[in-house]
Scaffold this motif. Structure first.
Motif, PDB file in Angstrom:
ATOM      1  N   LEU A 166       0.834  -1.205   0.000  1.00 29.42           N
ATOM      2  CA  LEU A 166       0.000   0.000   0.000  1.00 29.42           C
ATOM      3  C   LEU A 166       0.871   1.257   0.000  1.00 29.42           C
ATOM      4  N   LEU A 167       1.949   1.237   0.759  1.00 25.22           N
ATOM      5  CA  LEU A 167       2.862   2.380   0.757  1.00 25.22           C
ATOM      6  C   LEU A 167       3.537   2.556  -0.607  1.00 25.22           C
ATOM      7  N   ALA A 168       3.800   1.460  -1.302  1.00 25.48           N
ATOM      8  CA  ALA A 168       4.353   1.554  -2.656  1.00 25.48           C
ATOM      9  C   ALA A 168       3.338   2.174  -3.603  1.00 25.48           C
ATOM     10  N   VAL A 169       2.056   1.851  -3.430  1.00 20.42           N
ATOM     11  CA  VAL A 169       1.000   2.472  -4.246  1.00 20.42           C
ATOM     12  C   VAL A 169       0.952   3.974  -3.978  1.00 20.42           C
ATOM     13  N   ILE A 170       1.011   4.352  -2.706  1.00 19.86           N
ATOM     14  CA  ILE A 170       0.961   5.771  -2.338  1.00 19.86           C
ATOM     15  C   ILE A 170       2.193   6.509  -2.874  1.00 19.86           C
ATOM     16  N   GLY A 171       3.368   5.907  -2.750  1.00 20.45           N
ATOM     17  CA  GLY A 171       4.588   6.543  -3.244  1.00 20.45           C
ATOM     18  C   GLY A 171       4.587   6.707  -4.754  1.00 20.45           C
ATOM     19  N   ALA A 172       4.166   5.657  -5.463  1.00 21.21           N
ATOM     20  CA  ALA A 172       4.112   5.751  -6.923  1.00 21.21           C
ATOM     21  C   ALA A 172       3.060   6.767  -7.362  1.00 21.21           C
ATOM     22  N   GLY A 173       1.939   6.805  -6.648  1.00 22.22           N
ATOM     23  CA  GLY A 173       0.904   7.798  -6.968  1.00 22.22           C
ATOM     24  C   GLY A 173       1.372   9.217  -6.732  1.00 22.22           C
ATOM     25  N   THR A 174       2.119   9.421  -5.652  1.00 16.36           N
ATOM     26  CA  THR A 174       2.664  10.749  -5.359  1.00 16.36           C
ATOM     27  C   THR A 174       3.656  11.186  -6.432  1.00 16.36           C
ATOM     28  N   ALA A 175       4.520  10.266  -6.847  1.00 15.71           N
ATOM     29  CA  ALA A 175       5.494  10.590  -7.889  1.00 15.71           C
ATOM     30  C   ALA A 175       4.801  10.877  -9.214  1.00 15.71           C
ATOM     31  N   ALA A 176       3.783  10.091  -9.555  1.00 13.13           N
ATOM     32  CA  ALA A 176       3.054  10.307 -10.807  1.00 13.13           C
ATOM     33  C   ALA A 176       2.289  11.629 -10.771  1.00 13.13           C
ATOM     34  N   LEU A 177       1.629  11.911  -9.655  1.00  8.69           N
ATOM     35  CA  LEU A 177       0.873  13.156  -9.531  1.00  8.69           C
ATOM     36  C   LEU A 177       1.797  14.369  -9.576  1.00  8.69           C
ATOM     37  N   GLY A 178       2.912  14.287  -8.863  1.00 15.26           N
ATOM     38  CA  GLY A 178       3.860  15.408  -8.869  1.00 15.26           C
ATOM     39  C   GLY A 178       4.460  15.656 -10.240  1.00 15.26           C
TER      40      GLY A 178
ATOM     41  N   ALA B 222      13.531  17.774  -6.403  1.00 16.01           N
ATOM     42  CA  ALA B 222      14.316  16.962  -5.464  1.00 16.01           C
ATOM     43  C   ALA B 222      13.402  16.120  -4.572  1.00 16.01           C
ATOM     44  N   ILE B 223      12.282  16.687  -4.142  1.00 17.09           N
ATOM     45  CA  ILE B 223      11.331  15.925  -3.330  1.00 17.09           C
ATOM     46  C   ILE B 223      10.744  14.776  -4.138  1.00 17.09           C
ATOM     47  N   LEU B 224      10.381  15.038  -5.386  1.00 17.66           N
ATOM     48  CA  LEU B 224       9.814  13.977  -6.227  1.00 17.66           C
ATOM     49  C   LEU B 224      10.840  12.898  -6.545  1.00 17.66           C
ATOM     50  N   VAL B 225      12.098  13.283  -6.727  1.00 17.44           N
ATOM     51  CA  VAL B 225      13.153  12.284  -6.945  1.00 17.44           C
ATOM     52  C   VAL B 225      13.297  11.413  -5.705  1.00 17.44           C
ATOM     53  N   MET B 226      13.264  12.036  -4.531  1.00 19.27           N
ATOM     54  CA  MET B 226      13.376  11.277  -3.289  1.00 19.27           C
ATOM     55  C   MET B 226      12.184  10.321  -3.131  1.00 19.27           C
ATOM     56  N   VAL B 227      10.985  10.767  -3.464  1.00 19.25           N
ATOM     57  CA  VAL B 227       9.807   9.901  -3.388  1.00 19.25           C
ATOM     58  C   VAL B 227       9.961   8.710  -4.332  1.00 19.25           C
TER      59      VAL B 227
ATOM     60  N   ALA C  21      12.786   8.317 -11.367  1.00 19.86           N
ATOM     61  CA  ALA C  21      13.692   9.223 -10.654  1.00 19.86           C
ATOM     62  C   ALA C  21      14.772   9.741 -11.600  1.00 19.86           C
ATOM     63  N   LEU C  22      15.306   8.853 -12.420  1.00 22.70           N
ATOM     64  CA  LEU C  22      16.329   9.257 -13.382  1.00 22.70           C
ATOM     65  C   LEU C  22      15.754  10.234 -14.412  1.00 22.70           C
ATOM     66  N   ALA C  23      14.529   9.994 -14.844  1.00 19.05           N
ATOM     67  CA  ALA C  23      13.895  10.905 -15.811  1.00 19.05           C
ATOM     68  C   ALA C  23      13.687  12.290 -15.205  1.00 19.05           C
ATOM     69  N   LEU C  24      13.319  12.351 -13.927  1.00 18.18           N
ATOM     70  CA  LEU C  24      13.175  13.652 -13.262  1.00 18.18           C
ATOM     71  C   LEU C  24      14.508  14.377 -13.166  1.00 18.18           C
ATOM     72  N   ILE C  25      15.559  13.629 -12.838  1.00 21.76           N
ATOM     73  CA  ILE C  25      16.891  14.237 -12.732  1.00 21.76           C
ATOM     74  C   ILE C  25      17.350  14.758 -14.092  1.00 21.76           C
TER      75      ILE C  25
END
Length: 143
Positions: free
Chosen positions: A69-81, A98-103, A127-131
């Motif tokens: 469930l935490l992986a779903v929340i983390g992936a959703g946060t990264a996708a939304l951001g 930087a926050i989205l890369v960390m997520v 994360a690499l694509a954001l960087i």
């Protein structure tokens, strides 16, 4: 067509700057298409994390767990951001990226510990694509 310096207005919502075509949504800034790969990888991560959590295709070994469930929340946060970065709704600041890369990195690490290696790879790629997108912006002086 009207030429306003370096921009050419083609129709309401579309304009050309140099060789690039941009879409302008009323009330939004110009779409930042360099963040599209990160957003699409984030959406793929959400789908993979939901597959691990809900297990619609059989037992994943982590279905229904808090970690999945935490992986779903983390992936959703990264996708939304990343999606908000594409739409220009987030301030285009290095702190948000930087926050989205960390997520994305922490979600990748969680997926690795859950033995969901495809999800871990997709989130590491996000994360690499954001960087890379922020480095391209920094090189052009847009950050």
């Amino acid at each position: 067509m009207r030429d306003s310096g370096r921009q050419q207005d083609l129709s309401p919502g579309l304009f050309r700057s140099g060789s690039e075509l941009f879409l302008q949504v009323p009330g939004w800034r110009v779409m930042q298409k360099q963040h599209l790969p990160a957003a699409s990888l984030g959406v793929m991560g959400v789908l993979l994390a939901l597959n691990a959590y809900a297990a619609p295709f059989g037992n994943t070994g982590v279905d229904g767990s808090i970690g999945a469930l935490l992986a779903v929340i983390g992936a959703g946060t990264a996708a939304l951001g990343a999606g908000l970065l594409v739409l220009g709704k987030l301030p285009h600041r290095l702190v948000w990226i930087a926050i989205l890369v960390m997520v994305a990195v922490l979600t990748s690490l969680a997926a690795y510990f859950l033995m969901q290696f495809v999800l871990a790879g997709v989130m590491a790629a996000a994360a690499l694509a954001l960087i890379l997108a922020s480095l391209l912006d920094f090189r052009r002086g847009a950050i």
